[in-house]
Motif scaffolding. Structure first.
Motif, short mmCIF file in Angstrom:
data_model
loop_
_atom_site.label_atom_id
_atom_site.label_comp_id
_atom_site.label_asym_id
_atom_site.label_seq_id
_atom_site.Cartn_x
_atom_site.Cartn_y
_atom_site.Cartn_z
N GLY A 1 41.08 114.32 -5.23
CA GLY A 1 40.24 113.69 -4.46
C GLY A 1 39.22 114.67 -3.72
N PRO A 2 38.10 114.30 -3.11
CA PRO A 2 37.31 115.04 -2.44
C PRO A 2 37.99 115.86 -1.19
N GLU B 1 37.12 105.19 -8.62
CA GLU B 1 37.48 106.32 -8.04
C GLU B 1 36.69 107.07 -6.93
N LEU B 2 35.53 106.57 -7.10
CA LEU B 2 34.41 107.04 -5.95
C LEU B 2 34.38 106.30 -4.69
N ALA C 1 36.55 106.73 -2.88
CA ALA C 1 37.24 107.70 -1.78
C ALA C 1 36.07 108.55 -1.25
N VAL C 2 34.76 108.41 -1.59
CA VAL C 2 33.49 108.82 -0.87
C VAL C 2 33.08 107.85 0.00
N ALA D 1 30.98 114.06 -10.06
CA ALA D 1 32.40 113.47 -10.63
C ALA D 1 32.75 113.53 -11.96
N LEU E 1 36.57 114.76 -9.27
CA LEU E 1 36.68 114.63 -7.64
C LEU E 1 36.85 115.79 -6.88
N GLU E 2 37.72 116.86 -7.61
CA GLU E 2 38.10 117.93 -6.76
C GLU E 2 36.78 118.94 -6.31
N LEU F 1 34.11 117.79 -5.42
CA LEU F 1 33.21 117.08 -4.24
C LEU F 1 34.12 117.60 -2.86
#
Length: 276
Positions: free
Chosen positions: A15-16, A188-189, A191-192, A227, A232-233, A235
């Motif tokens: 994730g971010p 998944e986004l 998470a932002v 992404a 994601l990593e 970010l």
């Protein structure tokens, strides 16, 4: 064109990468030292923002000048005047910015492209021109992940957005258009926290390779593209506390919402993402 950053290693919890808020001016000294050998450009796209653009630029001057004890963290500040009908360009220039005048209105994405093309930084920080209560430590916060981790491709903020002084009520296009579509097509986004935030930072190589989309959808397009390309990593999110800016009437937000929706749907179609 400089090389893209390294692809980040997958973290134990994908994730971010999340960073705390920049709280102390001493952080400027540490980051300025970490910046050695790289240039930083701050790009501020603006259209009819004369009431606020000057105070944003003036707040950045300390970062650009530095001091005897703290080297400059920012090398240049560029305001892109995107066809303003007011004194935006004059106010920005008098405050100390380099002004890039668009020959015709380009929209936000086009203005950002003009700013990148006119800049010389290895790292680019974008700020909105309508920010109120602007703290220059915001720039330090956005730069920290890029200066400390070569695997970061894009930095986004986390913050509370207000509307009419009410906490959590701002960001209407984000909450009513962007996030519902991301939930269906790019879950998944979620998470932002702020996919449409104008305060963001990235290496020049990422911007030149992936490009910047048209109009108000530029931020969410770049988020999806990074992404998709690096995971994601790649970010990072920085806690910037609270964002106070000029809230726009609904009539002005509808075109923004349409552009954002169109771009998310187009990116999903290209990626073969089924409607969830």
């Amino acid at each position: 064109m400089t090389a893209l950053p390294e692809r980040p290693e997958v973290a134990p919890e994908p994730g971010p990468r999340r960073y705390p808020p920049p709280r102390h001016p001493l952080e400027l000294e540490r980051l300025a030292l970490a910046k050695v050998g790289r240039r930083v450009s701050v790009v501020v796209p603006a259209r009819d923002e004369a009431p606020t653009v000057g105070q944003v630029v003036r707040a950045l001057e300390g970062l650009r000048r530095g001091s005897r004890s703290v080297p400059a963290l920012v090398d240049e500040v560029l305001v892109v005047d995107d066809g303003s009908q007011d004194a935006t360009a004059q106010v920005a220039e008098e405050a100390g910015a380099q002004v890039v005048r668009s020959p015709r209105p380009q929209g936000k994405g086009g203005a950002m492209r003009l700013g990148v093309a006119a800049s010389s930084g290895d790292l680019c920080v974008f700020l909105d021109a309508d920010l109120r209560e602007f703290d220059p430590l915001i720039v330090a916060g956005l730069l920290r992940p890029l200066l400390e981790d070569r695997g970061v491709w894009l930095v986004k903020p986390r913050y509370d957005r207000t509307l009419g002084g009410r906490s959590g009520e701002g960001g209407r296009v984000t909450e009513l258009t962007a996030k519902p579509l991301l939930a269906l097509l790019f879950p998944e986004l979620l998470a932002v926290d702020q996919p449409l935030a104008g305060e963001t930072a990235a290496p020049r190589a990422v911007l030149e390779t992936l490009g910047l989309a048209e109009g108000y959808a530029v931020e969410v397009a770049l988020l999806i593209d990074v992404a998709s390309r690096a995971g994601l990593e790649a970010l990072a999110e920085v806690d910037l506390g609270r964002r106070v800016h000029r809230n726009r009437p609904l009539a002005e937000l509808r075109p923004q919402a349409e552009e954002v929706a169109r771009t998310i749907l187009q990116r999903a179609a290209l990626a073969g993402r089924p409607l969830g």
